[in-house]
Design an enzyme around this catalytic site. Structure first.
Site, PDB file in Angstrom:
ATOM      1  CG  PHE A  11      -1.566   1.254   1.564  1.00  0.00           C
ATOM      2  CD1 PHE A  11      -2.259   1.998   0.610  1.00  0.00           C
ATOM      3  CD2 PHE A  11      -1.448   1.760   2.855  1.00  0.00           C
ATOM      4  CE1 PHE A  11      -2.828   3.224   0.942  1.00  0.00           C
ATOM      5  CE2 PHE A  11      -2.017   2.976   3.199  1.00  0.00           C
ATOM      6  CZ  PHE A  11      -2.701   3.711   2.238  1.00  0.00           C
ATOM      7  CB  ILE A  12       3.114   2.892   2.459  1.00  0.00           C
ATOM      8  CG1 ILE A  12       2.031   3.014   3.540  1.00  0.00           C
ATOM      9  CG2 ILE A  12       4.002   4.142   2.466  1.00  0.00           C
ATOM     10  CD1 ILE A  12       2.555   3.134   4.960  1.00  0.00           C
ATOM     11  CG  ASP A  31       5.966  -6.617  -2.890  1.00  0.00           C
ATOM     12  OD1 ASP A  31       5.620  -5.528  -2.417  1.00  0.00           O
ATOM     13  OD2 ASP A  31       5.430  -7.702  -2.550  1.00  0.00           O
ATOM     14  N   GLY A  36       1.306  -7.859  -1.439  1.00  0.00           N
ATOM     15  CA  GLY A  36       1.333  -6.711  -2.347  1.00  0.00           C
ATOM     16  C   GLY A  36       0.476  -6.974  -3.568  1.00  0.00           C
ATOM     17  CG  LEU A  76       8.282   1.439   2.529  1.00  0.00           C
ATOM     18  CD1 LEU A  76       7.449   2.108   1.441  1.00  0.00           C
ATOM     19  CD2 LEU A  76       8.079   2.176   3.840  1.00  0.00           C
ATOM     20  CB  THR A  95       9.059 -11.372   7.389  1.00  0.00           C
ATOM     21  OG1 THR A  95       8.673 -12.678   7.002  1.00  0.00           O
ATOM     22  CG2 THR A  95       9.211 -10.482   6.171  1.00  0.00           C
ATOM     23  CB  ALA A 117       8.478   1.263   7.236  1.00  0.00           C
ATOM     24  CE1 TYR A 149       4.389  -4.815  11.728  1.00  0.00           C
ATOM     25  CE2 TYR A 149       3.064  -3.287  13.039  1.00  0.00           C
ATOM     26  CZ  TYR A 149       3.781  -3.578  11.884  1.00  0.00           C
ATOM     27  OH  TYR A 149       3.898  -2.623  10.898  1.00  0.00           O
ATOM     28  CE  LYS A 153       7.710  -3.071  10.825  1.00  0.00           C
ATOM     29  NZ  LYS A 153       8.447  -2.665   9.610  1.00  0.00           N
TER      30      LYS A 153
END
Ligand code: UDP
Length: 344
Positions: A11-12, A31, A36, A76, A95, A117, A149, A153
Site C-alpha cells: 500500500f504505502i 516485493d 502486495g 517498507l 520477516t 518503516a 509486531y 519493529k
C-alpha cells in the site's frame, strides 16, 4: 535518486514508487507479492527507470545485488496488519526481524541511505495525549501475539539506530500512525477500507469492542511528503520520527462518518474482540501522534483531514478495477475467531 523500495507493491510502497517515478527518480521495487498487489503498479511497467523484482527481503544475495545498484533504500516490506499478524505471527516475526537486518547490512556494505518503516504500535498501550518519540513504551506480555509486531519493529529500530551510531549508515526511522488512503487492502484488518467496503454494500459496519477506542488517520500522500523530505535531510539521519496526523477520532465516530459520506443504509454492529479475533487479542485504546519533531525539521504539515481520507477511499472503491478486489477482499467475521479462519 536510485531508489530501492522494498515492499513496493504494497500500500504505502506502491504510492511511493509512483511518487518517485513521477519526480524523476529511478526505482527498483522488490516485493514477494505475498500481500502486495502488482496490478497497482501495472500502469508503471513501461515507465523508464522502473524495475519490478519479485523476491523476498530474506534473500540476502538478491537484496545485496539491488542495494549495489541503488543509493537509497526505502525499507517498507513487512508482514503488517493485525489480522495477518495474528494468523502469521511467526512468519511476521522472522520477516520483520531478519529482513530488516539484511537490508541494513546491505546498506552498510554499499553506502546506501536507508529509511526504515516502523509503527506507532511500538508505543503499545500508552494512552497519553500525544505520543512523542522519546517516551516510554507500555507493552503487554511478549507472549501475546499482537505485540510480536511491535517487538519486532522496536528491535528493527534499535538495529537501525546502531547501524547509524556504530557503522555510520545514514538511517531514518519513520513511525507510521494509521496511514490510510486508496489501494489499501481491507483484507488484513485495516479499518477504513473495510468500513467503506461494508458501507458500499449496505452491510453492517463491524465495530470491535465498544467503539470508544481512538485512532488518528493520516493520508498516504501526506505520509510520503514526510518520508521523502526526511531521507533528503542530513539532520534526520540517526533519528526517529512520528509520521501521522493528530486528528483523533473514535472508531464509533469513524463508522458514522463513513456511513454519512457513502450515503449508505448500513447500520453499525458491535462485536466483541473474541468474536472478531478469538482469544488473547488486546486492542489499543488510544493513539495520537505528536509530530513536532518532523514538523520542525522538514515542515511536515499533513493537510488531508479524515473526510478527505474517507472520500479518497470511497472514490477508489467505486471507481476502480484494481479491486480484484477491494470489494471482494473483505473477510467475513469468522465465528469462533481466527483459528477457524481460512488462511491465504
Ligand atoms: N476495527 C473495528 N472493526 C473492523 C476493523 C478494525 O472496529 O472491522 C478497530 C480495531 O479494533 C482498532 C481500530 O479499528 O481499534 C483500528 O484498527 P486497524 O486494524 O485499522 O489498525 P490498528 O489496530 O493497527 O491501529
Amino acid at each position: 535518486m536510485k531508489a530501492l523500495v522494498t515492499g513496493g507493491a504494497g500500500f504505502i510502497g506502491g504510492h511511493l514508487v509512483e511518487r518517485l517515478l513521477a519526480t524523476g527518480h529511478e526505482v527498483m521495487c522488490l516485493d514477494d507479492l505475498s500481500t502486495g498487489r502488482p496490478e497497482s503498479l501495472a500502469h508503471l511497467s513501461d515507465t523508464p527507470g522502473f524495475d519490478l523484482v519479485e523476491g523476498t527481503i530474506l534473500d540476502a544475495d538478491l537484496v545485496d545485488s539491488l542495494a549495489a545498484r541503488s543509493d537509497t533504500i526505502f525499507h517498507l516490506a513487512a508482514v503488517v496488519g493485525v489480522e495477518l499478524i495474528l494468523r502469521r505471527s511467526l512468519k511476521g516475526l522472522r520477516t520483520n526481524l531478519h529482513g530488516t537486518e539484511t537490508v541494513l547490512e546491505c546498506a552498510h556494505r554499499h553506502g546506501n541511505r536507508a529509511l526504515i518503516a516502523s509503527t506507532s504500535e511500538v508505543y503499545g498501550r500508552s494512552s497519553d495525549d500525544a505520543l512523542s518519540e522519546e517516551q516510554d513504551r507500555v507493552m503487554g506480555s511478549p507472549l501475546t501475539r499482537r505485540w510480536s509486531y511491535a517487538e519486532a519493529k522496536a528491535l528493527d529500530e534499535t538495529m537501525a539506530h546502531l547501524y547509524w551510531s556504530d557503522r555510520s549508515v545514514r538511517t531514518v526511522i519513520a513511525r507510521f500512525f494509521n496511514i490510510a488512503g486508496p489501494r489499501q487492502s481491507s483484507r488484513y484488518g485495516m479499518v477504513i477500507p473495510k468500513f467503506v467496503a461494508q458501507a458500499l454494500r449496505n452491510e453492517p459496519l463491524t465495530i470491535y469492542g465498544d467503539g470508544k477506542q481512538t485512532r488518528s488517520f493520516c493520508h498516504v500522500s501526506d505520509a510520503l511528503d514526510g518520508i521523502t523530505a526526511l531521507i533528503g535531510h542530513p539532520e534526520a539521519y540517526g533519528g526517529v520520527f512520528n509520521i501521522g496526523r493528530p486528528e483523533e477520532v473514535s472508531i464509533q465516530r469513524l463508522a458514522e462518518r463513513v456511513i454519512a459520506l457513502t450515503g449508505s443504509s448500513s447500520i453499525v454492529r458491535h462485536l466483541s474482540y473474541e468474536q472478531a479475533y478469538g482469544d488473547g487479542y488486546e486492542d489499543i485504546p488510544r493513539r495520537v501522534p505528536d509530530i513536532t519533531r518532523v514538523r520542525d525539521l522538514v515542515g511536515f504539515d499533513p493537510s488531508r483531514d479524515l473526510d478527505d481520507i474517507i472520500d479518497s477511499v470511497i472514490r477508489e472503491q467505486t471507481d476502480t478495477d484494481l479491486s480484484g478486489g477491494v470489494l471482494g477482499s473483505v473477510l467475513p467475521v469468522v465465528p469462533g475467531g481466527l483459528e477457524n479462519a481460512h488462511v491465504d
